[in-house]
Design an enzyme around this catalytic site. Structure first.
Site, PDB file in Angstrom:
ATOM      1  N   ARG A 134      -5.521   0.221  -8.821  1.00 11.12           N
ATOM      2  CA  ARG A 134      -6.240  -1.059  -8.824  1.00 11.12           C
ATOM      3  C   ARG A 134      -5.503  -2.103  -9.644  1.00 11.12           C
ATOM      4  NH1 ARG A 134     -12.020   1.983  -9.954  1.00 11.12           N
ATOM      5  NH2 ARG A 134     -12.549   2.436  -7.764  1.00 11.12           N
ATOM      6  N   GLY A 190      -8.921   8.051 -12.835  1.00 13.05           N
ATOM      7  CA  GLY A 190      -7.763   7.612 -13.612  1.00 13.05           C
ATOM      8  C   GLY A 190      -6.630   7.137 -12.719  1.00 13.05           C
ATOM      9  N   SER A 208       0.838  -1.207   0.000  1.00 14.24           N
ATOM     10  CA  SER A 208       0.000   0.000   0.000  1.00 14.24           C
ATOM     11  C   SER A 208       0.869   1.252   0.000  1.00 14.24           C
ATOM     12  CB  SER A 208      -0.917   0.014   1.225  1.00 14.24           C
ATOM     13  OG  SER A 208      -1.848  -1.038   1.183  1.00 14.24           O
ATOM     14  N   GLY A 223     -17.489   7.507   0.342  1.00 16.51           N
ATOM     15  CA  GLY A 223     -16.493   6.512  -0.012  1.00 16.51           C
ATOM     16  C   GLY A 223     -16.726   6.001  -1.422  1.00 16.51           C
ATOM     17  N   ILE A 227      -6.792   7.448   4.826  1.00 20.62           N
ATOM     18  CA  ILE A 227      -5.766   7.848   3.876  1.00 20.62           C
ATOM     19  C   ILE A 227      -4.431   7.193   4.233  1.00 20.62           C
ATOM     20  CG2 ILE A 227      -4.636   9.793   2.770  1.00 20.62           C
ATOM     21  CD1 ILE A 227      -7.729   9.703   2.427  1.00 20.62           C
ATOM     22  N   GLU A 262     -10.054   1.256  -2.453  1.00 20.37           N
ATOM     23  CA  GLU A 262      -9.944   1.564  -3.882  1.00 20.37           C
ATOM     24  C   GLU A 262     -11.024   0.853  -4.691  1.00 20.37           C
ATOM     25  OE1 GLU A 262      -5.894   1.629  -5.302  1.00 20.37           O
ATOM     26  OE2 GLU A 262      -5.189   2.201  -3.312  1.00 20.37           O
TER      27      GLU A 262
END
Length: 410
Positions: free
Chosen positions: A269, A263, A116, A162, A188, A389
């Site tokens: 992802r 984007g 991450s 979210g 975050i 995500e």
């Protein structure tokens, strides 16, 4: 894509398919190495060595202590883990997306929280500055982020928004010489330790804009979130903006609307789709090795049908996921990968990784819940990865909308 896959010929690998202690760690069942370049393999081995040296010996303690090792940021930079697809002139690696995927896979074999840290830096901070920023912004921020001198974070998710980021309430007002930023972001990664944040906010016309907010700007704070059961070696927090004066030159000039943050999420992802397979591989390899060593009823438990069923299904799902992300990487390199394809791959990889972690936990028996093995840590981490995500359900509905033309989440 194990260490054995790096050194064995296809003929030797074919002879190694049948169960033996040598089979432990054999996770390239369909010879995916045959689809990789020598550069891909070298990059993968380099990051694998880095993880074995810098992360694996320490990760259980870091996770148990809920400690984020801030020194790892510089080390990631030195290893080339930050922004590997960013051009070399800005400090990146200038590599293709399969290389990026392999890097994420190897880091997540070590730990999802560590991955991450790296994927946020590369996909959610460096990518938007490169893709949407001015040349001055690229030169100012990207080299410091690539080297690990600076750590960045990405401010999109809010306490009340979210899965629906378009509903955000964080806002900017044009004050002539600067923008006045107010609002808050939640969940975050990297925020408590960040020097810079890429933040998404609405202007007076309701249009979503991206801004670069720097540590030290008055009214900008980053409270840390404590008591997590997941991603315990990763630092997670909030971004709070109270009348923060952001210079106008910190606005990302080349993007407007929700397509900007989305984007970035596509890039992140994509990394998760590869990374989660790394966690699955680590759980599978540990379970396979344990099944060959644990003796019950006079023989290794790997000799019992139900354990072989678990192991065979694990390897099957890993292999299917490897083929999917490899093909996705080819499409990404060609500029053809769609958001919906990336969503499908992210959802699939995390789903199979979670299931493999749970099955591996059973194979390990009671030992599976201890820090002697990586299983429970991976399982807890993946419970975050399955949600962040884009949640598991939202990704399913993205696929549904793509194949029917009908959106079910509005």
């Amino acid at each position: 894509m194990s260490s054995q896959a790096d050194v064995l010929s296809p003929k030797a690998k074919a002879s190694n398919h049948h169960g033996s202690t040598n089979a432990a760690g054999f996770t390239d069942y369909f010879d995916l190495d045959g689809l990789l370049t020598e550069e891909h393999k070298l990059i993968r081995q380099s990051i694998r060595d880095f993880v074995k040296k810098e992360i694996s010996p320490n990760i259980e303690k870091w996770a148990q202590d809920a400690h984020f090792p801030s020194e790892i940021v510089r080390k990631f930079g030195e290893a080339g883990a930050f922004g590997p697809t960013i051009p070399a002139e800005y400090g990146g690696g200038g590599l293709d997306y399969i290389s990026y995927g392999l890097i994420m896979q190897e880091i997540e074999r070590g730990d999802s929280g560590m991955r991450s840290t790296a994927s946020v830096q590369g996909s959610l901070v460096m990518y938007p500055i490169y893709a949407y920023g001015s040349e001055e912004q690229r030169k100012k921020y990207l080299p410091k982020l690539a080297s690990g001198e600076w750590l960045g974070c990405f401010g999109l998710t809010e306490p009340d928004h979210g899965s629906n980021p378009g509903g955000m309430t964080t806002n900017i007002k044009d004050m002539g010489d600067y923008y006045l930023l107010n609002g808050a972001k939640l969940w975050i990664s990297n925020s408590p330790e960040c020097q810079v944040a890429v933040v998404w906010a609405k202007d007076e016309n309701g249009r979503i804009k991206g801004l670069i907010v720097e540590r030290g700007m008055e009214g900008f704070t980053t409270p840390e979130i404590h008591n997590k059961w997941s991603l315990r070696a990763s630092c997670t927090g909030e971004l709070v903006f109270q009348d923060v004066k952001v210079p106008k030159e910190n606005l990302l000039p080349n993007i407007d609307g929700l397509k900007g943050p989305l984007g970035c999420l596509d890039s992140a992802r994509f990394g998760i789709a590869w990374g989660a397979i790394g966690a699955a591989i680590d759980c599978y390899e540990s379970a396979l090795k344990y099944s060959m060593e644990r003796i019950q009823f006079g023989k290794p438990i790997g000799g019992f049908q139900l354990q072989q069923k678990k192991l065979a299904e694990m390897l099957t799902e890993i292999t299917k996921a490897q083929l999917m992300v490899w093909r996705l990487g080819v499409l990404k390199n060609e500029g053809k990968a769609t958001s919906a394809q990336i969503s499908m791959a992210k959802r699939n990889s995390v789903e199979i990784a979670l299931e493999i972690a749970r099955e591996a936990r059973q194979i390990h028996g009671g030992m599976g819940i201890t820090g002697e093995y990586p299983i429970m840590r991976h399982m807890m981490n993946l419970e975050s990865v399955v949600t962040y995500e884009g949640t598991h359900d939202i990704h399913l509905l993205i696929t549904g909308a793509d194949i029917t033309g009908l959106q079910a989440f509005k």
